[in-house]
Motif scaffolding. Sequence first.
Motif, mmCIF file in Angstrom:
data_model
loop_
_atom_site.group_PDB
_atom_site.id
_atom_site.type_symbol
_atom_site.label_atom_id
_atom_site.label_comp_id
_atom_site.label_asym_id
_atom_site.label_seq_id
_atom_site.Cartn_x
_atom_site.Cartn_y
_atom_site.Cartn_z
ATOM 1 N N ALA A 66 15.926 -1.293 -1.081
ATOM 2 C CA ALA A 66 15.420 -2.463 -1.800
ATOM 3 C C ALA A 66 15.673 -2.366 -3.293
ATOM 4 N N GLY A 67 16.067 -1.173 -3.771
ATOM 5 C CA GLY A 67 16.361 -1.020 -5.194
ATOM 6 C C GLY A 67 15.134 -1.090 -6.079
ATOM 7 N N ARG A 68 14.004 -0.573 -5.596
ATOM 8 C CA ARG A 68 12.769 -0.602 -6.365
ATOM 9 C C ARG A 68 12.145 0.793 -6.378
ATOM 10 N N THR A 69 11.398 1.079 -7.420
ATOM 11 C CA THR A 69 10.656 2.335 -7.494
ATOM 12 C C THR A 69 9.287 2.143 -6.852
ATOM 13 N N ARG A 70 8.623 3.275 -6.579
ATOM 14 C CA ARG A 70 7.292 3.201 -5.992
ATOM 15 C C ARG A 70 6.327 2.481 -6.934
ATOM 16 N N GLU A 71 6.467 2.730 -8.240
ATOM 17 C CA GLU A 71 5.578 2.093 -9.219
ATOM 18 C C GLU A 71 5.790 0.582 -9.261
ATOM 19 N N GLN A 72 6.994 0.129 -8.960
ATOM 20 C CA GLN A 72 7.270 -1.316 -8.964
ATOM 21 C C GLN A 72 6.704 -2.017 -7.734
ATOM 22 N N LEU A 73 6.303 -1.250 -6.712
ATOM 23 C CA LEU A 73 5.801 -1.847 -5.477
ATOM 24 C C LEU A 73 4.294 -1.722 -5.306
ATOM 25 N N LEU A 74 3.763 -0.497 -5.390
ATOM 26 C CA LEU A 74 2.389 -0.252 -4.974
ATOM 27 C C LEU A 74 1.394 -1.056 -5.793
ATOM 28 N N GLY A 75 0.477 -1.698 -5.055
ATOM 29 C CA GLY A 75 -0.554 -2.503 -5.682
ATOM 30 C C GLY A 75 -0.119 -3.886 -6.071
ATOM 31 N N ARG A 76 1.109 -4.271 -5.742
ATOM 32 C CA ARG A 76 1.611 -5.591 -6.132
ATOM 33 C C ARG A 76 1.801 -6.480 -4.903
ATOM 34 N N ALA B 51 0.826 -1.208 0.000
ATOM 35 C CA ALA B 51 0.000 0.000 0.000
ATOM 36 C C ALA B 51 0.857 1.254 0.000
ATOM 37 N N ASP B 52 2.045 1.186 0.578
ATOM 38 C CA ASP B 52 2.964 2.326 0.585
ATOM 39 C C ASP B 52 4.319 1.834 1.063
ATOM 40 N N ALA B 53 5.350 2.641 0.831
ATOM 41 C CA ALA B 53 6.705 2.340 1.300
ATOM 42 C C ALA B 53 7.443 3.654 1.442
ATOM 43 N N ASN B 54 8.268 3.758 2.476
ATOM 44 C CA ASN B 54 8.983 5.016 2.668
ATOM 45 C C ASN B 54 10.218 5.079 1.769
ATOM 46 N N ASP B 55 10.866 6.221 1.800
ATOM 47 C CA ASP B 55 11.969 6.451 0.867
ATOM 48 C C ASP B 55 13.135 5.499 1.124
ATOM 49 N N ASP B 56 13.442 5.236 2.408
ATOM 50 C CA ASP B 56 14.541 4.322 2.701
ATOM 51 C C ASP B 56 14.260 2.915 2.195
ATOM 52 N N PHE B 57 13.011 2.482 2.274
ATOM 53 C CA PHE B 57 12.664 1.156 1.781
ATOM 54 C C PHE B 57 12.924 1.069 0.274
ATOM 55 N N LEU B 58 12.462 2.071 -0.450
ATOM 56 C CA LEU B 58 12.658 2.070 -1.902
ATOM 57 C C LEU B 58 14.134 2.092 -2.248
ATOM 58 N N ARG B 59 14.880 2.909 -1.536
ATOM 59 C CA ARG B 59 16.302 3.052 -1.868
ATOM 60 C C ARG B 59 17.068 1.771 -1.572
#
Length: 409
Positions: free
Chosen positions: A39-49, A29-37
């Motif tokens: 984990a090496g993923r963009t927000r679009e690659q995570l949300l809704g998946r 549903a969401d991820a903070n900036d440190d998680f994205l950085r």
Amino acid sequence: MREPQIDYAAVFQALPGMVALLTPDLVYADANDDFLRLAGRTREQLLGRYIFDVFPENPNAPAAAGMRETRASMLRVAATGERDTMALLRYDIEDPQRPGHWQEHYWSPVNAPVCGPDGQVVLVVHRVEEVTELIRARGGPGRDSRARVLEAELYTRSRELQEVNERLRTAHAHEREVALALQEAMLPAPRPLGHHRAAVRYQPAIGSLNVCGDWYDLVDLPGKSLAVAVGDVVGHGLAAACAMGQLRSALSAACRVADGPARALDALGLYARFVEGAESSTVVTTFIDWEDHTITYSCAGHPPPALLHPDGTVIFLDQATDPPLGARPEHVPRPQARAPFAKGAILVLYTDGLIERRSEDIDIGLGRLAASLTHHRQSDPEALADALLADLLPPTGNTDDTALIVIHL
């Protein structure tokens, strides 16, 4: 004074460390900036998946269990509404720039529920502590994967016990019940040792909460060997018990990867520098080789183990003594020595409460111990342990705690 207007969405993004929000179906549903950085993923690659569509298990590691354990933890949180702190695990991540290439990661996750007005879980907070570099640094060059995993387990145990420590600080109203539970959990009865028999005893000091910093442990080693340790943390009560639990768990893990008791105490000494209340703790560790009939030992400021030979003579294993944990300002490798034993000998490890009295020299207490061992040498370990306590402890009770372990070799 006006209350500040807090932008919680901005706070979430600014949180230090990796934090993500998932639905009870484990969809991002969401991820903070440190998680994205990290984990090496963009927000679009995570949300809704679905989480494991984004982070599947490494197919090149058949024994990997990170995905299974993470799924079980998250579903447990969603079903029970209770927080779940996971053991540290290895969870490899596929390089998004190089499909088929996997990067080794070690994670220390905590999953927590967010409940709606009806009390049902609506979100799962997934906080991950990235400890990959720490584990690599602890392993150092040349360490095999098994050693690194066990080093990781050591870190995990210390982290879990630190959380227990924090919870215990708020348990003053039920301190005695907590103390008894800690004692039972941290000082279990010894496991069967095949044809070898063992007995353990713990005698609390007068007026204590029945829990202290005295401890013992038996650890099966590769091959036909056994590690036996006894230690003592300064002080009494819950703080000493928590420090004791961390040291006991750390030494248990270190013994499984070290090539001898001195190396195990080296690792424990370095670790103890970061454990509150562990300063000046004492410990002795013995590695028993059943095939070679030898005992290899190392002692950090602790009274020496006693070896009772079948003919009734007693020797004290005092050829590898060193200061307590954290006593030196800089790390110095610890010594170790070896002693042979004959079939039917008895090894006794104990804490200072068994032999030390404030009004006399320690050699007098050691002499009493030797005399009692010789007198009761025909006894089995259980009877011998009881006899030692009866002979050596004051009938009115002792002012110091006593831990004792007796092993028939």
